[in-house]
Design an enzyme around this catalytic site. Sequence first.
Site, mmCIF file in Angstrom:
data_model
loop_
_atom_site.group_PDB
_atom_site.id
_atom_site.type_symbol
_atom_site.label_atom_id
_atom_site.label_comp_id
_atom_site.label_asym_id
_atom_site.label_seq_id
_atom_site.Cartn_x
_atom_site.Cartn_y
_atom_site.Cartn_z
ATOM 1 N N ARG A 1 26.347 48.858 24.311
ATOM 2 C CA ARG A 1 27.324 49.675 25.023
ATOM 3 C C ARG A 1 26.938 49.740 26.499
ATOM 4 N NH1 ARG A 1 26.718 54.611 23.684
ATOM 5 N NH2 ARG A 1 25.300 54.440 21.932
ATOM 6 N N GLY B 1 30.787 47.708 20.528
ATOM 7 C CA GLY B 1 30.773 49.098 21.000
ATOM 8 C C GLY B 1 31.612 49.312 22.248
ATOM 9 N N LYS C 1 33.789 53.764 18.868
ATOM 10 C CA LYS C 1 33.243 54.773 19.771
ATOM 11 C C LYS C 1 34.183 55.078 20.941
ATOM 12 C CE LYS C 1 29.658 55.799 17.367
ATOM 13 N NZ LYS C 1 28.927 54.780 16.727
ATOM 14 N N CYS D 1 16.426 57.715 13.562
ATOM 15 C CA CYS D 1 15.966 58.971 12.942
ATOM 16 C C CYS D 1 16.178 58.997 11.426
ATOM 17 C CB CYS D 1 16.660 60.165 13.590
ATOM 18 S SG CYS D 1 16.080 60.503 15.249
#
Length: 621
Positions: free
Chosen positions: A83, A219, A226, A269
Amino acid sequence: MEKLRELLPKDQYEKIAAINNPYLHEFLAEWIEWLEPSKVFVCTDSPEDEEYVRWKALYYGEEKMLEIPKHTVHYDNYYDQARDKTNTKLLVPKGVELPFLNTMNREEGLKEIREIMKGIMRGKELFICFFVLGPTNSIFTIPAVQLTDSAYVAHSEFLLYRKGYEEFKRLGPTKNFFKFVHSAGELDERKTSKNLDKRRIYIDLLDETVYSANTQYGGNTIGLKKLAFRLTIQRAVKEGWLSEHMFLMRVNGPNGRKTYFTGAYPSMCGKTSTAMIPWENIVGDDLVFIKNVDGIARAVNVEIGVFGIIEGVNQKDDPIIWKVLHSPVEIIFSNVLVKDGKPYWNGMGIEIPDEGENHSGKWWRGKRDAEGKEIPPSHKNARFTVRLEAFPNLDREALNNPCGVEVGGMIFGGRDPDTWPPVREAFDWEHGVITMGASLESETTAATLGKEGVRAFNPMSILDFLSVHIGDYIRNYLEFGRKLKKTPKIFAVNYFLRENGRWLNEKLDKAVWLKWMELRVHNDVDAIETPIGYIPRYEDLKVLFKQVLNKDYSREDYEKQFKIRVPELLAKIERIWKIYEPIDNIPEELFKQLKDERERLLKAKAEFGDYISPFTLEKRI
């Protein structure tokens, strides 16, 4: 319509004329004339039209066939691999200030992008495609039209979204649709975007339109992903619902009980690995809409496919994804290494050839780029695009339910070595939204190299995509919860605690945290009250570790993982406070929640010291 009749061949004109929507007709006429394509193809919902797009991606050289049937590979320009945050701008009226966000004066932005896109499709074919966000014919549905000269972009959208041509016909003359205009611009000999200096992604919030030029990376170009996300966040805040960067999954409880969770995790994560736990079920891995339906929070997956990072996907850790990637289902691989028709990627756990083709062209081990950096076999952001229906663990019923599924719990996943315990539950909606969601941080993964990483602030894992003032976004969250008759429980997880450089948890421990959260949603187990929320009791986790992983779980491990680390927790509150303090328009509740949590921690510290054993707190109950 006269203008469209002039611009389109009869068969394509008839497809547009079948949609009774003057706003759509006007938009299409203006942009077809402006872009000046040599050819226009309008996609209906028919399998033949989708097949045409698939074929054109190969015909124009944007994709190449691989050895396994239905598998193709696409390459983006070596410098068009992610992006483009610098050139992605929100176009806003004069005088509008949005903290953290990259904004530009709307009039200037529209003038610039129109100039860049004038005649950009000369000699090229324009594909006009219709899709919907969310299930069709539902309270969640948002229709969208995509204009693109990239068959790869159109093909990707057919894998990721529900078709929307019939929905546009059904809706008739509505202005309630998103618009995306994309051109890859001039292509080089590898069929990748050439003029990256003119790469622009401009998001017009007023007109709910996104313009994207001189780029192919998904992206930046896949309008409904997005790019649309910025538009849906704005709409959600205006209308009082939630548009979130979250997975949606089903956790299977005792006696066949089904409980649905959403989860927001910044990258690296553990988001995908959580949503893909083999004995649970996935509904979606990236974007959800959550609405109040008769006082209940109900969620849908915005998409029907996965645009996933392929780096590190291996047979041992990701058995489901691995199996899908080796099945003869329709998949686009992007920016991977290809040798003899087979795709290879970094971290796949098998030997990778020493040469082949990748995002840099002809590749060999040790090849360096213009900056002298060694080029890896695949780009770290290399992707796979595939429909969810290819996954054996898909909850099809939940994916297709026009009413969505009830959200039992919301999970916020951070990454730090020394602050948050592996799992905890908020006291209530407000406490969870503020101290978990709005306080989310992830340690940059330099930490894995032995350096302490920087803690990146990323509230609700949405900072890159926000299109409204962060204060308005948080206020909407709080209001949404207040209006529900039944609020989902909020949880925070952290899979990355370390002590003396060693991980305190194993990869699959997260499966146990999920089962505990499922039990808590239904109040089946008690919990220990701490200054930062409720944590599991050792006795319950011991049983779950045995049931879920057939593993013994020691009191020592539990104590290390779940001790309350007061100094680190206080330091975190300080960091979060300092971020929000200088910003206007932040809800009062945010500072009150942080202040209350600080006071609870200081009180506990005075009584028990800096590091508090969960067993000490359990005795107090």
